[in-house]
Motif scaffolding. Structure first.
Motif, short mmCIF file in Angstrom:
data_model
loop_
_atom_site.label_atom_id
_atom_site.label_comp_id
_atom_site.label_asym_id
_atom_site.label_seq_id
_atom_site.Cartn_x
_atom_site.Cartn_y
_atom_site.Cartn_z
N ALA A 95 0.82 -1.21 0.00
CA ALA A 95 0.00 0.00 0.00
C ALA A 95 0.86 1.27 0.00
N ALA A 96 1.99 1.21 0.70
CA ALA A 96 2.86 2.39 0.74
C ALA A 96 3.48 2.65 -0.63
N ARG A 99 0.97 4.29 -2.92
CA ARG A 99 0.88 5.73 -2.66
C ARG A 99 2.04 6.46 -3.35
N ASP A 119 -6.58 -1.36 -1.12
CA ASP A 119 -7.72 -1.58 -0.24
C ASP A 119 -8.35 -0.23 0.06
N VAL A 121 -9.23 1.44 2.64
CA VAL A 121 -8.77 2.31 3.72
C VAL A 121 -7.49 3.06 3.33
N THR A 122 -6.46 2.31 2.92
CA THR A 122 -5.20 2.97 2.60
C THR A 122 -5.29 3.79 1.32
N ALA A 125 -6.57 7.87 1.20
CA ALA A 125 -5.60 8.97 1.30
C ALA A 125 -4.69 8.99 0.08
N LYS A 128 -5.99 10.89 -2.95
CA LYS A 128 -6.51 12.23 -2.67
C LYS A 128 -5.84 13.29 -3.54
N GLU A 129 -4.52 13.18 -3.64
CA GLU A 129 -3.75 14.17 -4.40
C GLU A 129 -4.13 14.15 -5.88
#
Lengths: 352, 317
Positions: A95-96, A99, A119, A121-122, A125, A128-129
């Motif tokens: 997930a990191a 991002r 997923d 939840v992760t 965020a 978002k950008e």
């Protein structure tokens, strides 16, 4: 690894839709499914898109055969629309990393991002950008938590999971002549994708085929144990007419069990294309049919949905690509339709 | 060849390979990707933000390697710490969540350290086992679910916030590097760590409590991994069992390229920072070049291979 896609796909849908089987595939907010074939870019918009100098990024969760086929479908459609693919990434289920991939790709200022959010939840965020930059987001199977259509994303595209399970039931019923006993080997975990397909099979048999009885139900969580499970099932029910196996990986183990028992009568139906399974099928073995999804079409529909959003055309929130029943007689076409690639040579030469 | 070797030895090329490599690759991307946003402030700061957790894990790893030990479990510690912090913060204030996250990291480091320092088990095998053990624990803790972190103070402090316009993740990186560097280079403890890794027998004779050093470095590694876990949780506004899982190879490469010896006795915290940034820059630049995912992996592997080969040449490994 097709199965890994299933896992990735599973998380959000499970959260969004509960675990009960629906009579048909519905979207995260209960939206009706729109067939992917209706997602098209009209000719007059193609010229507008070509003139726009638009860019797209493909930010996948992992690398696999399935992802390759989706990528091919998307790239072909983007090429047709004059949209340049400027970045392709794989998060390896991290997930990191996903991002970071999104942030990195944004440096190339894409207008469209196609992605499978790891997923809900992760990824809420993480995207978002991109959302704030006005990028048109098209998601494969998963949806970041709290995202609203159409302001936050253009569309979710996924497999028609209910159809896949239903077609598996229909194919097995046909192979055993509409009556007899069957074993049901389901995925014993709370994963939306497999749960939906498995339950659709069961519901269809129970509702549509009164002369077929599911006499044995076995959950499986480790594909490597499929052979043991099938052996136990056959020991208790030596005259099973057919077995449904949740996906191709464990089906290979079930096939091994049938062969070891010298069983030539029990028929297998499973989901997702696999060379050893297809080879048994075309050689007149135990496998009666394989239900496949249209991965290439998923990619094409994702690209088309993003492009439509870009030129201000409406996009439905929830789009599904059809399922294909692959049997010996259509194995070459089925493979091509699903993965846009010729079936393996071993399979093709066995059909001749 | 002999002549070249003597020249490189004179220049102590190995010592600077990470800096030279960093500059060379930076220059390459700056030129080839000039129109692709590589040099924008946002992209460059992204590289630092994205590598912050790995950099902090790398600092702990420098201490462990320098003491002649290894810690393969820090990725799992990162996941456990992030989840511990996130779960606790659902019901308790931020400070307790932070304490839970860091505490989990230190506790696992302590556990590793006890087994290595006092039961005399090889750290490679101990941490290989605890890598799996705590990866399993991270999975079972929340039943594979992701845990959202909705505490704005926390996500600002560890993730998206900024002080005087400088993103908090950059401040964490800088702070950890400065503190790590000072402890490593300027304190007696740092000297003892290096002496232990260089020659444990000699260290013992000269009065260094070797087991205590071994316990300490594994706790530092656990604590750094715990902090990295909190940074991930802040950045993603969520914790998940996969956090840190894929950082092992990146961190080892960053630390080795940064001039830390695999068998102890020599290391550099600043080198690890630059090594980590180098890895992040490679990931970033190769994506921006528009390479396919497989090609990105191949090119990255080749560049790391070259960098490691140069940095390990003539050092007796």
């Amino acid at each position: 690894m097709k199965f890994k896609n299933l896992i990735a796909t599973a998380s959000i849908m499970a959260a969004l839709m509960g675990t009960t089987a629906h009579a048909e595939t519905v979207g995260p907010m209960g939206e009706a499914a729109t067939p992917s074939t209706t997602i098209q870019v009209s000719d007059d918009k193609v010229a507008e898109l070509k003139a726009g100098g638009y860019k797209a990024a493909l930010l996948w969760h992992d690398q696999s055969d399935f992802v390759n086929a989706v990528t091919l479908g998307a790239t072909d459609e983007f090429k047709r629309l004059g949209i340049e693919v400027v970045a392709t990434t794989s998060a390896g289920f991290d997930a990191a990393k996903q991002r970071s991939d999104i942030e990195t790709a944004l440096a190339k200022k894409p207008n469209i991002i196609l992605s499978l959010p790891l997923d809900p939840v992760t990824s809420a965020a993480a995207f978002k950008e991109a959302k704030a930059d006005g990028v048109k987001l098209v998601f494969l199977s998963n949806l970041p938590k709290g995202y609203q259509h159409p302001e936050d994303y253009a569309a979710i595209v996924t497999d028609d999971l209910f159809q896949m399970g239903k077609q598996a039931a229909d194919a097995l019923a046909e192979a055993i002549g509409g009556k007899g006993t069957v074993g049901w080997i389901f995925h014993d975990a709370t994963y939306y994708v497999t749960n939906q397909r498995d339950n659709a099979f069961k519901t269809t048999i129970e509702n549509d085929y009164p002369d077929i009885k599911i006499v044995s139900e076995q959950g499986i969580s480790d594909p490597a144990r499929a052979e043991e499970i099938a052996n136990a099932m056959l020991l208790k029910n030596p005259d099973l007419s057919g077995i449904y196996v949740t996906w191709a990986g464990p089906a290979e183990g079930v096939l091994a069990a049938l062969r070891a028992n010298g069983n030539k009568t029990t028929k297998i139906v499973t989901l997702d294309l696999s060379e050893p399974i297809a080879l048994d099928m075309v050689g007149g073995g135990s496998v009666a049919a394989i239900i496949a999804d249209e991965a290439y079409e998923l990619g094409r529909a994702m690209a088309a949905a993003g492009a439509r959003a870009l030129v201000g055309e409406e996009t439905p929130p929830f789009v599904v690509a059809p399922a294909i029943t692959v049997k010996t007689e259509n194995v070459a076409d089925g493979w091509m339709q699903s993965l846009k690639r010729a079936a393996p040579d071993s399979v093709l030469s066995a059909t001749k | 060849m002999e002549g070249l070797r003597s020249i490189t030895r004179k220049l102590d090329l190995q010592h600077y390979v990470v800096y030279l490599g960093f500059l060379a690759i930076f220059a390459f991307f700056a030129i080839t990707l000039s129109g692709d946003g590589f040099l924008t402030t946002r992209n460059l700061s992204n590289i630092v933000l994205q590598t912050a957790p790995a950099t902090i894990m790398a600092i702990g790893f420098v201490f462990v390697l320098s003491a002649g030990e290894i810690d393969l479990s820090f990725g799992s510690i990162t996941a456990v710490s992030a989840l511990a912090g996130a779960v606790v913060m659902q019901d308790f204030p931020m400070v307790i969540g932070i304490a839970a996250g860091l505490g989990a990291g230190l506790a696992i480091g302590f556990f590793n350290g006890l087994l290595v320092a006092y039961l005399r088990l090889p750290s490679f095998l101990v941490t290989l086992a605890t890598l799996g053990l705590f990866a399993g624990l991270a999975r079972s803790m929340t039943n594979l679910r992701s845990i959202p972190v909705i505490n704005d103070a926390f996500t600002g402090f560890f993730g998206s916030g900024a002080l005087f316009g400088i993103p908090s993740l950059i401040l964490w990186t800088l702070g950890a590097v400065i503190i790590g560097h000072l402890i490593y280079r300027e304190t007696r403890f740092g000297a003892h760590v290096i002496a232990t890794g260089d020659n444990p027998g000699a260290a013992r004779v000269s009065g260094i409590k070797v087991p205590r050093i071994r316990l300490a470095v594994l706790m530092i590694s656990g604590g750094c991994a715990g902090l990295a876990g909190l940074l991930y949780a802040g950045r993603l506004q969520a914790a998940k069992y996969t956090l840190g899982e894929s950082d092992l190879m990146t961190v080892i490469a960053a630390v080795i390229v940064g001039g830390t010896a695999l068998n102890g006795g020599k290391g550099s915290v600043v080198g690890a920072l630059v090594g980590s940034l180098l890895m992040g820059m490679l990931n970033n630049g190769l994506i921006l070049m528009g390479l396919s995912v497989s090609d990105q992996m191949i090119v990255r592997g080749l560049i790391i291979l070259i960098a490691v080969a140069i940095s390990l040449r003539d050092t007796g490994r």
